[in-house]
Design an enzyme around this catalytic site. Structure first.
Site, PDB file in Angstrom:
ATOM      1  CE1 TYR A 142      -3.655  -2.725   0.533  1.00 27.30           C
ATOM      2  CE2 TYR A 142      -4.655  -0.623   0.864  1.00 27.30           C
ATOM      3  CZ  TYR A 142      -4.708  -1.799   0.692  1.00 27.30           C
ATOM      4  OH  TYR A 142      -6.027  -2.565   0.581  1.00 27.30           O
ATOM      5  CE  LYS A 192       1.387 -16.981  -2.793  1.00 27.49           C
ATOM      6  NZ  LYS A 192       0.944 -18.467  -3.310  1.00 27.49           N
ATOM      7  CG  ASP A 225      -2.051 -19.830  -1.850  1.00 27.19           C
ATOM      8  OD1 ASP A 225      -1.301 -19.995  -0.862  1.00 27.19           O
ATOM      9  OD2 ASP A 225      -1.804 -20.351  -2.924  1.00 27.19           O
ATOM     10  CG  ASP A 249      -8.321  -4.754   1.189  1.00 32.93           C
ATOM     11  OD1 ASP A 249      -9.125  -4.275   1.864  1.00 32.93           O
ATOM     12  OD2 ASP A 249      -7.922  -4.488  -0.134  1.00 32.93           O
ATOM     13  CG  ASP A 253     -13.658  -7.159   1.543  1.00 34.96           C
ATOM     14  OD1 ASP A 253     -13.572  -6.416   2.736  1.00 34.96           O
ATOM     15  OD2 ASP A 253     -13.973  -6.668   0.474  1.00 34.96           O
TER      16      ASP A 253
HETATM   17  C1  IPM Z   1     -10.510  -1.523   3.739  1.00 36.66           C
HETATM   18  C2  IPM Z   1     -10.734  -0.557   2.302  1.00 36.66           C
HETATM   19  C3  IPM Z   1      -9.626   0.399   1.932  1.00 36.66           C
HETATM   20  C4  IPM Z   1      -8.325  -0.463   1.707  1.00 36.66           C
HETATM   21  C5  IPM Z   1      -9.630   1.222   0.725  1.00 36.66           C
HETATM   22  C6  IPM Z   1     -11.089   1.922   0.782  1.00 36.66           C
HETATM   23  C7  IPM Z   1      -8.656   2.057   0.488  1.00 36.66           C
HETATM   24  O1  IPM Z   1     -10.958  -1.611   1.425  1.00 36.66           O
HETATM   25  O2  IPM Z   1     -10.414  -0.748   4.647  1.00 36.66           O
HETATM   26  O3  IPM Z   1     -10.432  -2.603   3.647  1.00 36.66           O
HETATM   27  O4  IPM Z   1      -8.068  -1.148   0.773  1.00 36.66           O
HETATM   28  O5  IPM Z   1      -7.641  -0.721   2.887  1.00 36.66           O
HETATM   29 MG    MG Z   2     -10.953  -3.595   2.025  1.00 38.63          MG
END
Ligand code: IPM
Ligand code: MG
Length: 368
Positions: A142, A192, A225, A249, A253
């Protein structure tokens, strides 16, 4: 004694709507539990760009640095898609994380009993699920340099750099081990190491910190993975997962969706202790700004309210009050109240964002 300060950055899309419900909860704590905060509001993301031409002004950044905790809604929206990269709403969020040095991002994935059937996985796979992903938040791909797009001969080349120092890995590893000690005492580290130098170093440093400081915690390693695969296969094998910024990240999710709805999950981003002993901290829901439903009263405020519960626990040492709030949310769900995101094709009528907030406050009242 002065009240602790809270900077609210509601942001874009559904951010302001869900934050309105959090304000009801904050006001309740002031009125009924003698727990008051000095609340200031300011802009971040697209709304800050509209007002000031930048997704985060220096003034707002300074307020965030000075606050006892920051509560953020969400940033982004289609209106800002074509802005220069440096002006995009997300840059405001990333600047807050980076300049406050919020290196440990705690993302719990908990399945509420009342929602187990709502997951895309079988209820016995997700029922009772309670895992904590600790995502490194201030480094890795990042922020690594070099980055950007440049020209090589006739074509453009896009570059990002995955870079981790030992100390960056060590400090987030410590956060994970500390949390594990208060939970089921297990950490699984994901990288990884089979492909990436940064992954080899990650595994080495986590192993060293474990041996030297946390031998009582059970440690395992997985390639990220395979970790994704195991998370969908049998998520209950995990307690705390520690991983880098990008894998965290993605995996968070995935873990969020296991629980049924992204609209349910909070997060805490923590840094080093400030002079008053509290960690630098920002709390935000895992979900985004959801521009498609913004302004319609459809958003689920629970993730943002749970983020405030995390603030009570991690910034203000009010673990019992955090539990009170979490219990109130459980109780509302057990009563069958659902916002639109928690209703399937044939579900009953959803409640609105503010009805959900009011119901949670009513349960708080009932808890007294
Ligand atoms: C998160 C989001 C952010 C990230 C974006 C909005 C920059 O996806 O907080 O998970 O990638 O960290
Ligand atoms: Mg995210």
């Amino acid at each position: 004694m002065t009240n602790p300060s809270l900077l609210i950055l509601a942001g874009d899309g559904i951010g302001p709507e869900v934050m309105t419900e959090v304000r009801k909860v904050i006001d309740w704590y002031g009125a009924k539990r003698d727990l008051s905060f000095d609340v200031t509001e300011d802009l971040v993301g697209g709304c800050a760009y509209d007002a000031h031409g930048t997704p985060l002004t220096d003034e707002t950044m300074a307020k965030a640095q000075a606050a006892d905790a920051v509560l953020l809604g969400a940033v982004g929206g289609p209106a800002y898609d074509n802005l220069d990269f440096s002006l995009k709403p997300e840059r405001g969020l990333l600047r807050l994380r980076k300049e406050m040095d919020l290196y440990a991002n705690l993302r719990p994935a908990q399945c509420f009993d009342a929602l187990a059937d709502f997951s895309s996985l079988k209820a016995d796979v997700v029922g009772g699920l309670d895992i904590m992903i600790v995502r490194e938040l201030t480094s890795g791909v990042y922020f690594g340099e070099p980055r950007g797009i440049h020209k090589e001969g006739n074509e453009r080349v896009g570059i990002n750099t995955q870079r981790y120092t030992e100390s960056e890995i060590a400090r987030v590893a410590r956060s994970a081990f500390e949390l594990a000690r208060k939970r089921d005492n297990k950490v699984c580290s994901m990288e990884k190491a089979n492909v990436m130098g940064s992954g080899v170093l990650w595994r080495d440093v986590v192993t060293e910190i474990h041996a030297a400081e946390y031998p009582d915690v059970e440690l395992s390693h997985m390639y990220a993975d395979a970790g994704a695969m195991q998370l969908t296969r049998w998520p209950k094998q995990f307690d705390v997962i520690v991983t880098d910024n990008l894998f965290g990240d993605l995996l968070s999710d995935l873990a969020a969706m296991l629980t049924g709805s992204l609209g349910m999950l909070p997060s805490a981003s923590l840094g080093a202790p400030m002079a008053n002993g509290r960690p630098k901290a920002m709390y935000e829901p895992v979900h985004g700004s959801a521009p498609d439903i913004a302004g319609q009263g459809k958003a689920n405020p629970i993730a943002c309210i749970l983020s405030f519960a995390m603030a009570l626990r991690y910034s203000f040492d009010e673990g019992d009050e955090a539990t009170r709030l979490e219990d109130a949310i459980e109780a509302v769900l057990a009563d069958g109240l659902r916002t639109a995101d928690l209703i399937g094709e044939e579900g009953s009528a959803p409640v609105s964002t503010s009805e959900m907030g009011d119901a949670i406050v009513a349960k708080l009242d009932a808890s007294l």
